[in-house]
Design a protein around this motif. Structure first.
Motif, short mmCIF file in Angstrom:
data_model
loop_
_atom_site.label_atom_id
_atom_site.label_comp_id
_atom_site.label_asym_id
_atom_site.label_seq_id
_atom_site.Cartn_x
_atom_site.Cartn_y
_atom_site.Cartn_z
N GLY A 153 56.86 50.33 50.18
CA GLY A 153 56.97 50.53 48.74
C GLY A 153 58.15 51.41 48.41
N ALA A 154 57.97 52.34 47.47
CA ALA A 154 59.07 53.18 47.01
C ALA A 154 58.83 54.65 47.31
CB ALA A 154 59.28 52.97 45.51
N GLY A 155 57.97 54.95 48.29
CA GLY A 155 57.65 56.33 48.62
C GLY A 155 58.77 57.05 49.34
N PRO A 156 58.59 58.36 49.61
CA PRO A 156 59.64 59.16 50.24
C PRO A 156 60.07 58.64 51.61
CG PRO A 156 57.75 60.53 49.61
CD PRO A 156 57.40 59.12 49.30
N GLN A 157 59.12 58.15 52.42
CA GLN A 157 59.50 57.62 53.73
C GLN A 157 60.42 56.41 53.59
OE1 GLN A 157 55.72 56.77 55.50
NE2 GLN A 157 55.69 58.69 56.64
N SER A 158 60.15 55.59 52.60
CA SER A 158 60.95 54.38 52.46
C SER A 158 62.38 54.69 52.06
CB SER A 158 60.30 53.42 51.45
OG SER A 158 60.43 53.92 50.13
N VAL A 159 62.57 55.75 51.28
CA VAL A 159 63.93 56.12 50.86
C VAL A 159 64.75 56.47 52.10
CG1 VAL A 159 65.29 57.82 49.58
CG2 VAL A 159 63.20 56.86 48.57
N THR A 160 64.19 57.29 52.97
CA THR A 160 64.89 57.68 54.20
C THR A 160 65.11 56.48 55.11
OG1 THR A 160 63.89 59.86 54.05
CG2 THR A 160 64.80 59.23 56.19
N ALA A 161 64.09 55.65 55.25
CA ALA A 161 64.21 54.47 56.11
C ALA A 161 65.27 53.50 55.59
CB ALA A 161 62.85 53.77 56.23
N ARG A 162 65.29 53.28 54.29
CA ARG A 162 66.30 52.37 53.71
C ARG A 162 67.71 52.93 53.88
NH1 ARG A 162 61.96 51.47 50.49
NH2 ARG A 162 61.28 49.31 50.52
N ARG A 163 67.83 54.24 53.76
CA ARG A 163 69.14 54.86 53.96
C ARG A 163 69.59 54.61 55.41
NH1 ARG A 163 68.48 59.60 51.48
NH2 ARG A 163 67.30 60.45 53.22
N GLY A 164 68.66 54.73 56.36
CA GLY A 164 69.00 54.46 57.76
C GLY A 164 69.38 53.01 57.98
N LEU A 165 68.66 52.09 57.33
CA LEU A 165 68.99 50.68 57.47
C LEU A 165 70.37 50.38 56.86
CD1 LEU A 165 67.99 47.99 58.55
CD2 LEU A 165 66.88 47.58 56.35
N ARG A 166 70.66 50.97 55.70
CA ARG A 166 71.99 50.79 55.09
C ARG A 166 73.07 51.30 56.04
NH1 ARG A 166 69.37 51.65 50.17
NH2 ARG A 166 69.59 53.90 50.27
N HIS A 167 72.80 52.44 56.71
CA HIS A 167 73.75 52.98 57.67
C HIS A 167 73.98 52.00 58.82
CE1 HIS A 167 75.98 55.86 60.05
NE2 HIS A 167 75.14 55.65 61.05
N ALA A 168 72.89 51.39 59.30
CA ALA A 168 73.03 50.39 60.38
C ALA A 168 73.87 49.21 59.92
CB ALA A 168 71.65 49.91 60.84
N PHE A 169 73.72 48.82 58.65
CA PHE A 169 74.48 47.69 58.12
C PHE A 169 75.96 48.01 57.95
CE2 PHE A 169 70.45 46.05 55.86
CZ PHE A 169 70.02 45.46 57.04
N GLU A 170 76.30 49.29 57.85
CA GLU A 170 77.71 49.66 57.70
C GLU A 170 78.53 49.21 58.91
OE1 GLU A 170 77.75 53.86 57.05
OE2 GLU A 170 76.86 53.67 55.05
N HIS A 171 77.86 49.00 60.04
CA HIS A 171 78.56 48.61 61.26
C HIS A 171 78.69 47.09 61.39
CE1 HIS A 171 78.60 52.73 62.59
NE2 HIS A 171 77.32 52.81 62.29
#
Length: 163
Positions: free
Chosen positions: A30-48
């Motif tokens: 959903g949109a909870g605090p864990q998901s914000v951090t996890a999505r940021r990590g996934l976006r970081h992985a996509f930067e590569h």
């Protein structure tokens, strides 16, 4: 002073199946605090990843956007069924507006452009099908064991290597 661990740069790209599994895990947060951090990590992985394609860029944006709460709840049931290898019963509205109840052996989930899909073996059609999340009206778990299917064989939107 906090210890900071700096990971080494990735040595290989994520596979389509790995991206699908990560995305599904994020979807039902959903949109909870864990998901914000996890999505940021996934976006970081996509930067590569090399994004030379608008379809891929749109797909990755969809992957890192939270699902609406009702869809996230259905995604959680789907994720559990994939993990537990159990058949699910879908109430599904197709593109023409017809509603059917289907039993599906869930294989994986994926995102293509701005839509999430459940990929599974539809027992009614006796074929692999992709069901758009926003057209799934309801999903019910069952205790029926699903037949095993390799996700890599059923990802319809991945690019195929030329023979």
């Amino acid at each position: 002073m906090a210890n900071v661990i700096t990971p080494a740069a990735p040595t290989r790209s994520l596979t389509t199946a790995e991206i699908a599994a990560l995305a599904l895990s994020l979807a039902h947060l959903g949109a909870g605090p864990q998901s914000v951090t996890a999505r940021r990590g996934l976006r970081h992985a996509f930067e590569h990843l090399e994004l030379d394609d608008d379809v891929i860029a749109t797909t990755l944006a969809t992957l890192t956007t939270p699902l609406p709460a009702d869809v996230a709840t259905r995604a959680r049931v789907i994720a559990d069924a994939i993990t537990d290898r159990l058949v699910i019963r879908l109430h599904y509205r197709d593109a023409g507006g017809r509603i059917t109840a289907r039993e599906v052996d869930p294989v994986t989930c994926l995102v293509h452009r701005e839509y999430w899909y459940l990929v599974g073996m539809c027992r009614m059609r006796r074929a692999i099908r992709a069901f758009r999340f926003d057209r799934i009206i309801a999903v019910e778990p069952t205790m029926i064991p699903a037949r095993p299917h390799l996700a890599e064989r059923f990802l319809p939107f991945q690019r195929r290597k030329a023979a």
